[in-house]
Scaffold this active site. Structure first.
Site, PDB file in Angstrom:
ATOM      1  N   GLY A 174       0.763  -1.322   0.072  1.00 61.07           N
ATOM      2  CA  GLY A 174      -0.120  -0.019   0.035  1.00 61.07           C
ATOM      3  C   GLY A 174       0.943   1.237  -0.022  1.00 61.07           C
ATOM      4  O   GLY A 174       1.728   1.402   0.833  1.00 61.07           O
ATOM      5  N   ASP A 194       0.435   8.470   5.774  1.00 58.02           N
ATOM      6  CA  ASP A 194      -0.887   9.276   6.444  1.00 58.02           C
ATOM      7  C   ASP A 194      -0.694   9.613   7.525  1.00 58.02           C
ATOM      8  O   ASP A 194      -1.615  10.007   8.257  1.00 58.02           O
ATOM      9  CB  ASP A 194      -2.017   8.162   6.279  1.00 58.02           C
ATOM     10  CG  ASP A 194      -1.634   6.962   6.914  1.00 58.02           C
ATOM     11  OD1 ASP A 194      -0.577   6.876   7.660  1.00 58.02           O
ATOM     12  OD2 ASP A 194      -2.456   6.067   7.142  1.00 58.02           O
ATOM     13  N   ASN A 211      -0.570   8.176  10.343  1.00 57.99           N
ATOM     14  CA  ASN A 211      -1.336   7.288  11.088  1.00 57.99           C
ATOM     15  C   ASN A 211      -3.000   7.876  11.198  1.00 57.99           C
ATOM     16  O   ASN A 211      -3.680   7.611  12.086  1.00 57.99           O
ATOM     17  CB  ASN A 211      -1.074   7.424  12.624  1.00 57.99           C
ATOM     18  CG  ASN A 211       0.395   6.593  12.757  1.00 57.99           C
ATOM     19  OD1 ASN A 211       0.790   5.583  11.949  1.00 57.99           O
ATOM     20  ND2 ASN A 211       1.139   7.145  13.563  1.00 57.99           N
ATOM     21  N   ARG A 212      -3.334   8.637  10.146  1.00 58.23           N
ATOM     22  CA  ARG A 212      -4.715   9.201   9.900  1.00 58.23           C
ATOM     23  C   ARG A 212      -5.610   8.040   9.467  1.00 58.23           C
ATOM     24  O   ARG A 212      -6.721   8.065   9.582  1.00 58.23           O
ATOM     25  CB  ARG A 212      -4.751  10.434   9.111  1.00 58.23           C
ATOM     26  CG  ARG A 212      -4.101  11.447   9.519  1.00 58.23           C
ATOM     27  CD  ARG A 212      -4.439  12.607   8.717  1.00 58.23           C
ATOM     28  NE  ARG A 212      -4.316  12.657   7.509  1.00 58.23           N
ATOM     29  CZ  ARG A 212      -3.364  13.112   6.670  1.00 58.23           C
ATOM     30  NH1 ARG A 212      -2.290  13.269   7.336  1.00 58.23           N
ATOM     31  NH2 ARG A 212      -3.129  12.826   5.378  1.00 58.23           N
ATOM     32  N   LEU A 270       4.192  -9.584   7.157  1.00 57.22           N
ATOM     33  CA  LEU A 270       5.708 -10.120   7.241  1.00 57.22           C
ATOM     34  C   LEU A 270       5.955 -10.742   8.438  1.00 57.22           C
ATOM     35  O   LEU A 270       5.323 -10.049   9.483  1.00 57.22           O
ATOM     36  CB  LEU A 270       6.527  -9.152   6.875  1.00 57.22           C
ATOM     37  CG  LEU A 270       6.536  -8.348   5.604  1.00 57.22           C
ATOM     38  CD1 LEU A 270       7.670  -7.162   5.335  1.00 57.22           C
ATOM     39  CD2 LEU A 270       6.771  -9.471   4.313  1.00 57.22           C
ATOM     40  N   LEU A 321       7.055   1.079   8.672  1.00 52.84           N
ATOM     41  CA  LEU A 321       7.816   0.672   7.784  1.00 52.84           C
ATOM     42  C   LEU A 321       7.437   1.633   6.636  1.00 52.84           C
ATOM     43  O   LEU A 321       6.361   1.793   6.344  1.00 52.84           O
ATOM     44  CB  LEU A 321       7.723  -0.828   7.279  1.00 52.84           C
ATOM     45  CG  LEU A 321       8.180  -1.830   8.254  1.00 52.84           C
ATOM     46  CD1 LEU A 321       8.075  -3.023   7.813  1.00 52.84           C
ATOM     47  CD2 LEU A 321       9.568  -1.586   8.818  1.00 52.84           C
TER      48      LEU A 321
END
Length: 333
Positions: free
Chosen positions: A222, A226, A228-229, A248, A262
């Site tokens: 992906g 963001d 964390n939004r 993973l 990450l």
């Protein structure tokens, strides 16, 4: 970063539902605002350092030019001719080496296109990001391509959902049109609809742990910066598209000391390292910097139990300072 796999009916469904791809933007928390301001200050400072480095490079070039001219002026005509010829030969040798390296790189990437592991970077989230965040992701993509080109066992990279501001910024990258990758304005669901059963979206929220990489599978990362939004957004997208998901096995080997994040380029680099070594432990320790691991973590013979977390730093911090952290939910594989 999240790892999820999409299962989608291209005839009936849109690339993803509005709830997964276009949710209302949640307000930033006080802590998130502080982090954003800190990052903006860091970027401003980094830009200033870059300008200073550029000016210093100009000065160094001018200094070396003067030194060369002074050296030529201090020797005889015969010695001058020998120095000039020697310099020309060295330049030809360097150019030949670069040409040879470039040809080998093209050969490796061309072979990967036909026989290598397919990895998709999903760019359908650009409408959820600010121009600065898109710029950050573009820098990570540039690093991904560079690392892949140097890798002895490269993968074949796909950029899907490449539209709007994301496409505009990518097109500004020097040589982007010559990159040996797949560039798709369509969703991966549409572009790879005949391979839907082999799509695997990588997400930390998946209950399936990725034990090995399968050449028949197409792994999706992906592309979302963001702050964390948008936690969990790629997992929701994959579930609605009904495709496979996996994460993973970081938790089997590492405990992260702080941020569970990450970057996109870190995830790609981990996958590339695994393709080369077939060893997850070595891959994680090679990419995730030690300062981001808990004190007990070391590259020993004993794996460390813990959550599957990742941080936005890379193995070589000086090479990767321009690669910013991606959503912990979307890049925490």
């Amino acid at each position: 970063m999240e790892a999820v796999e999409e299962s989608h009916n291209p005839k009936m469904d849109p690339p993803c539902s509005s709830s997964a791809c276009n949710p209302p933007e949640p307000p930033l928390s006080k802590n998130a605002r502080k982090k954003l301001l800190k990052q903006q200050r860091y970027e401003a400072k980094k830009a200033d350092k870059k300008l200073q480095a550029k000016e210093q490079k100009k000065k160094d070039i001018e200094r070396k030019r003067k030194e060369w001219e002074e050296k030529l002026a201090s020797v005889t005509e015969e010695e001058r001719a020998k120095l000039i010829e020697s310099r020309r030969n060295l330049r030809k040798e360097r150019m030949g080496k670069r040409s040879e390296d470039r040809e080998k790189k093209i050969e490796r990437l061309s072979t990967a296109r036909d026989y290598g592991q397919n990895i998709v970077i999903d760019l359908e989230f650009s409408h959820l990001m600010t121009p600065w965040e898109i710029h950050s992701l573009v820098q990570q993509i540039m690093y991904c391509y560079a690392v892949n080109g140097r890798c002895p066992s490269p993968c074949h990279l796909w950029l899907t959902g490449c539209n709007g501001e994301m496409e505009t910024q990518l097109q500004r990258l020097p040589g982007f049109d010559k990159w040996i990758i797949e560039k798709e304005c369509r969703s991966y669901i549409d572009a790879l609809q005949e391979q839907k059963e082999n799509l695997v979206y990588l997400t930390a929220d998946s209950e399936t742990v990725l034990d090995d990489l399968d050449l028949k599978k197409i792994y999706i990362v992906g592309g979302l910066v963001d702050r964390n939004r948008w936690k969990g957004i790629t997992m929701k997208k994959a579930q609605e598209q009904e495709i496979q998901t996996a994460k993973l096995p970081i938790g089997s080997y590492l405990k992260m000391s702080s941020s569970q994040v990450l970057t996109v380029n870190q995830v790609i680099e981990i996958l590339l390292k695994y393709l080369e070594t077939r060893d997850w432990k070595d891959s994680f320790f090679e990419v995730v910097p030690q300062r981001k691991r808990c004190g007990g973590d070391s590259n020993s013979d004993h794996p460390v139990d813990g959550e599957e977390n990742g941080d936005g730093d890379n193995k070589n911090e000086t090479k990767k300072t321009k690669c910013d952290e991606v959503s912990s939910s979307d890049n925490n594989l």
